[in-house]
Design a protein around this motif. Structure first.
Motif, PDB file in Angstrom:
ATOM      1  N   THR A   1       0.840  -1.193   0.000  1.00 27.58           N
ATOM      2  CA  THR A   1       0.000   0.000   0.000  1.00 27.58           C
ATOM      3  C   THR A   1       0.878   1.247   0.000  1.00 27.58           C
ATOM      4  O   THR A   1       1.928   1.284   0.642  1.00 27.58           O
ATOM      5  CB  THR A   1      -0.933   0.023   1.227  1.00 27.58           C
ATOM      6  N   PRO A   2       0.451   2.275  -0.720  1.00 22.48           N
ATOM      7  CA  PRO A   2       1.255   3.492  -0.771  1.00 22.48           C
ATOM      8  C   PRO A   2       1.258   4.206   0.580  1.00 22.48           C
ATOM      9  O   PRO A   2       0.326   4.086   1.372  1.00 22.48           O
ATOM     10  CB  PRO A   2       0.583   4.333  -1.849  1.00 22.48           C
TER      11      PRO A   2
ATOM     12  N   GLU B   1       2.192   9.990   0.215  1.00 23.30           N
ATOM     13  CA  GLU B   1       2.838   9.789  -1.087  1.00 23.30           C
ATOM     14  C   GLU B   1       2.290  10.755  -2.149  1.00 23.30           C
ATOM     15  O   GLU B   1       3.050  11.373  -2.885  1.00 23.30           O
ATOM     16  CB  GLU B   1       2.664   8.341  -1.530  1.00 23.30           C
ATOM     17  N   ARG B   2       0.996  10.911  -2.207  1.00 26.56           N
ATOM     18  CA  ARG B   2       0.396  11.800  -3.209  1.00 26.56           C
ATOM     19  C   ARG B   2       0.824  13.246  -2.978  1.00 26.56           C
ATOM     20  O   ARG B   2       1.105  13.971  -3.925  1.00 26.56           O
ATOM     21  CB  ARG B   2      -1.131  11.671  -3.204  1.00 26.56           C
TER      22      ARG B   2
ATOM     23  N   ASN C   1       7.336   2.943 -10.503  1.00 29.01           N
ATOM     24  CA  ASN C   1       6.104   2.220 -10.825  1.00 29.01           C
ATOM     25  C   ASN C   1       4.914   2.742 -10.016  1.00 29.01           C
ATOM     26  O   ASN C   1       3.763   2.523 -10.390  1.00 29.01           O
ATOM     27  CB  ASN C   1       6.280   0.716 -10.643  1.00 29.01           C
ATOM     28  N   ALA C   2       5.161   3.453  -8.913  1.00 30.30           N
ATOM     29  CA  ALA C   2       4.052   4.065  -8.182  1.00 30.30           C
ATOM     30  C   ALA C   2       3.376   5.112  -9.057  1.00 30.30           C
ATOM     31  O   ALA C   2       2.157   5.277  -9.024  1.00 30.30           O
ATOM     32  CB  ALA C   2       4.556   4.705  -6.888  1.00 30.30           C
TER      33      ALA C   2
ATOM     34  N   THR D   1       3.522   5.109 -12.474  1.00 31.10           N
ATOM     35  CA  THR D   1       3.001   4.513 -13.709  1.00 31.10           C
ATOM     36  C   THR D   1       1.856   3.536 -13.455  1.00 31.10           C
ATOM     37  O   THR D   1       1.117   3.218 -14.385  1.00 31.10           O
ATOM     38  CB  THR D   1       4.120   3.778 -14.475  1.00 31.10           C
ATOM     39  N   GLN D   2       1.697   3.079 -12.183  1.00 29.43           N
ATOM     40  CA  GLN D   2       0.642   2.109 -11.904  1.00 29.43           C
ATOM     41  C   GLN D   2      -0.400   2.607 -10.906  1.00 29.43           C
ATOM     42  O   GLN D   2      -1.592   2.415 -11.105  1.00 29.43           O
ATOM     43  CB  GLN D   2       1.260   0.801 -11.394  1.00 29.43           C
ATOM     44  N   HIS D   3       0.045   3.267  -9.832  1.00 27.74           N
ATOM     45  CA  HIS D   3      -0.897   3.663  -8.776  1.00 27.74           C
ATOM     46  C   HIS D   3      -1.383   5.100  -8.918  1.00 27.74           C
ATOM     47  O   HIS D   3      -2.543   5.396  -8.630  1.00 27.74           O
ATOM     48  CB  HIS D   3      -0.256   3.480  -7.393  1.00 27.74           C
ATOM     49  N   HIS D   4      -0.513   5.993  -9.308  1.00 24.28           N
ATOM     50  CA  HIS D   4      -0.850   7.415  -9.357  1.00 24.28           C
ATOM     51  C   HIS D   4      -0.776   7.949 -10.791  1.00 24.28           C
ATOM     52  O   HIS D   4      -0.152   8.965 -11.060  1.00 24.28           O
ATOM     53  CB  HIS D   4       0.092   8.215  -8.449  1.00 24.28           C
ATOM     54  N   THR D   5      -1.428   7.253 -11.689  1.00 23.75           N
ATOM     55  CA  THR D   5      -1.391   7.670 -13.094  1.00 23.75           C
ATOM     56  C   THR D   5      -2.034   9.042 -13.287  1.00 23.75           C
ATOM     57  O   THR D   5      -1.638   9.779 -14.185  1.00 23.75           O
ATOM     58  CB  THR D   5      -2.078   6.636 -14.000  1.00 23.75           C
ATOM     59  N   ASP D   6      -3.007   9.370 -12.427  1.00 21.01           N
ATOM     60  CA  ASP D   6      -3.632  10.686 -12.549  1.00 21.01           C
ATOM     61  C   ASP D   6      -2.623  11.802 -12.244  1.00 21.01           C
ATOM     62  O   ASP D   6      -2.598  12.829 -12.924  1.00 21.01           O
ATOM     63  CB  ASP D   6      -4.849  10.804 -11.636  1.00 21.01           C
TER      64      ASP D   6
END
Length: 139
Positions: free
Chosen positions: A2-3, A7-8, A44-45, A47-52
């Motif tokens: 889990t992030p 992180e955001r 990859n966070a 490119t996969q989790h935070h694409t927005d």
């Protein structure tokens, strides 16, 4: 995995630092790799989790009238490939012209060869006498 909870926020802050030209951890390039390094998150966070957030970062770059470094590199490579293609096309045209000239020369040589063969008739060719060496050179 889990992030991290912040992180955001770290990604947004890192994007702001890069876009304002004040990077702290990265080289400041307008790439996802630099954004990941700057925000201290795995690539990859983004490119996969935070694409927005990744898309938002790229959109901010484009609204500034700039392009991501990867896009700049690709545009340079495209321009170079177009130049190479044009030079190859010119070389192909030159080679085609050379082939046509060589075919014409070969055809002309074949015609001349046929004409020369037509001139020689059996029995008209005579052998010239071989010179006899002077007596002092004989042994």
């Amino acid at each position: 995995m889990t992030p991290a909870p912040d992180e955001r926020d770290r990604i947004r802050a890192a994007g702001h630092r890069i876009l304002t030209g004040c990077p702290e951890r990265s080289n400041g390039a307008l790439t996802i790799v630099a954004l990941a390094v700057e925000s201290d998150v795995p690539r990859n966070a983004l490119t996969q989790h935070h694409t927005d957030l990744k898309n938002q970062f790229y959109e901010q770059i484009r609204t500034r009238g700039d392009a991501p470094d990867s896009e700049k590199r690709l545009r340079k490579q495209i321009a170079k490939l177009k130049e190479l293609r044009a030079s190859d096309a010119a070389e192909v045209q030159q080679l085609k012209a050379d082939v046509e000239a060589l075919v014409g020369a070969l055809h002309l040589a074949q015609l001349e060869n046929q004409q020369l063969r037509g001139l020689s008739r059996p029995g008209t060719i005579r052998m010239l006498p071989t010179p006899v060496p002077p007596p002092q050179q004989r042994e």
